[in-house]
Design a protein around this motif. Structure first.
Motif, short mmCIF file in Angstrom:
data_model
loop_
_atom_site.label_atom_id
_atom_site.label_comp_id
_atom_site.label_asym_id
_atom_site.label_seq_id
_atom_site.Cartn_x
_atom_site.Cartn_y
_atom_site.Cartn_z
N PHE A 105 0.81 -1.21 0.00
CA PHE A 105 0.00 0.00 0.00
C PHE A 105 0.85 1.27 0.00
N LYS A 106 2.15 1.10 -0.07
CA LYS A 106 3.04 2.26 -0.06
C LYS A 106 3.41 2.66 -1.48
N TYR A 107 3.68 3.92 -1.67
CA TYR A 107 4.08 4.44 -2.97
C TYR A 107 5.52 4.93 -2.90
N ASP A 108 6.22 4.70 -3.97
CA ASP A 108 7.61 5.14 -4.04
C ASP A 108 7.66 6.64 -4.27
N ALA A 109 8.23 7.34 -3.33
CA ALA A 109 8.28 8.80 -3.44
C ALA A 109 9.15 9.25 -4.60
N GLN A 110 10.09 8.38 -5.05
CA GLN A 110 10.98 8.75 -6.14
C GLN A 110 10.40 8.41 -7.51
N ASP A 111 9.28 7.71 -7.53
CA ASP A 111 8.64 7.35 -8.80
C ASP A 111 8.07 8.61 -9.45
N PRO A 112 8.42 8.88 -10.71
CA PRO A 112 7.89 10.09 -11.37
C PRO A 112 6.38 10.05 -11.56
N ASN A 113 5.79 8.85 -11.48
CA ASN A 113 4.33 8.74 -11.63
C ASN A 113 3.58 8.95 -10.32
N THR A 114 4.33 9.16 -9.25
CA THR A 114 3.72 9.37 -7.93
C THR A 114 3.55 10.85 -7.67
N MET A 115 2.36 11.25 -7.34
CA MET A 115 2.08 12.65 -7.02
C MET A 115 1.81 12.78 -5.53
N GLY A 116 2.64 13.50 -4.83
CA GLY A 116 2.48 13.66 -3.40
C GLY A 116 1.73 14.94 -3.06
N ILE A 117 0.86 14.85 -2.10
CA ILE A 117 0.11 16.01 -1.64
C ILE A 117 0.47 16.25 -0.18
N GLY A 118 1.05 17.37 0.13
CA GLY A 118 1.46 17.67 1.49
C GLY A 118 0.44 18.52 2.22
N MET A 119 0.15 18.16 3.48
CA MET A 119 -0.79 18.91 4.30
C MET A 119 -0.08 19.67 5.42
N LEU A 120 1.25 19.69 5.37
CA LEU A 120 2.00 20.35 6.42
C LEU A 120 1.69 21.85 6.44
N GLY A 121 1.33 22.36 7.59
CA GLY A 121 1.03 23.78 7.73
C GLY A 121 -0.40 24.14 7.43
N SER A 122 -1.24 23.17 7.02
CA SER A 122 -2.64 23.46 6.74
C SER A 122 -3.46 23.26 8.01
N ASN A 123 -4.42 24.15 8.21
CA ASN A 123 -5.26 24.09 9.41
C ASN A 123 -6.71 24.36 9.04
#
Length: 261
Positions: A105-123
């Motif tokens: 269930f994990k995605y490779d962060a280095q895979d160019p086909n993986t799109m990461g969405i960060g929620m850091l700093g969102s409230n």
């Protein structure tokens, strides 16, 4: 006069085995607190304050820290869901668990086909609650809330509705009155048009309507008299309205017929 003493016969029968240990359920019933021996009963305000102060949220159950931690994987949760194993899912809520994500269930962060969405700093710093009828939106969820306090203040006709993120479904211009506060939240009273007036009218998207949202003077006076009549009928706070149809031409006329302002 000697205080009465109580005893539990056959105390050994009141022992029970819990988690492999023996626990004695005998109680010293003759230990009556001094407050109960007083001639004058305690005031209700003192009782409520004592109940409120008896809560000690900083106390932590030490046994939780010493419990064994069970590891539950996402695959296990998936199997419970597919098989409808509700009992195992509910039982996991009563134990100390650590949830782990399986490699599949994990995605490779280095895979160019993986799109990461960060929620850091969102409230989540905005919330609007619209009541179905009356002031039910500000009522506490708990049956008893000793900290609940609503402050009614109808002297806010100069404050406009400035929020652009709420999708109220109607144009708020000239319809909103800030009537008080509930904790750190503002409470607004809104004049809603009849459903027949909204036929073939699309909902108002957030931020689409701009301009003055303060009530007209006559509508403001009408709302004040309406609230005064409602509170007067409910017998709240000694509020009165001496004229159901007062002269709406000036603020002094309204102050002469009600003490809500």
């Amino acid at each position: 006069m000697e205080r009465p003493r109580f005893a539990i016969p056959d105390a050994e029968e009141h022992q029970n085995f819990v988690d492999g240990g023996i626990h004695d359920f005998r109680h010293a019933l003759d230990r009556i607190p001094g407050e109960l021996l007083a001639d004058d009963p305690a005031a209700q305000e003192a009782i409520v304050q004592a109940i409120s102060e008896s809560r000690q949220p900083n106390q932590v159950d030490d046994s939780f820290e010493t419990r064994q931690t069970n590891i539950i994987t996402v695959n296990q949760l998936k199997r419970w869901q597919e098989r409808g194993n509700v009992s195992s899912a509910l039982h996991s809520l009563t134990t100390k668990c650590r949830y782990e994500v399986d490699d599949e269930f994990k995605y490779d962060a280095q895979d160019p086909n993986t799109m990461g969405i960060g929620m850091l700093g969102s409230n989540l710093d905005f919330e609007v609650v619209v009541g179905r009828q009356g002031l039910d939106a500000i009522l506490p969820n708990a049956p008893t809330d000793l900290n609940f306090m609503f402050v009614l203040d109808m002297n806010n006709s100069h404050i406009g509705w400035s929020t652009t993120k709420a999708q109220l479904g109607i144009d708020p211009a000239g319809r909103m009155l800030r009537m008080g506060s509930y904790g750190e939240r503002s409470v607004w009273l809104m004049l809603v048009p009849y459903p027949g007036d909204l036929v073939d009218e699309p909902p108002v998207e957030p931020g689409e309507k701009t301009g003055e949202t303060q009530l007209s003077k006559k509508n403001y006076y009408r709302l004040v008299c309406f609230m005064a009549q409602c509170l007067h009928r409910a017998g709240i706070g000694g509020i009165y309205l001496m004229d159901l149809y007062p002269d709406l031409s000036s603020l002094d006329n309204i102050k002469n017929v009600t003490n809500l302002l």
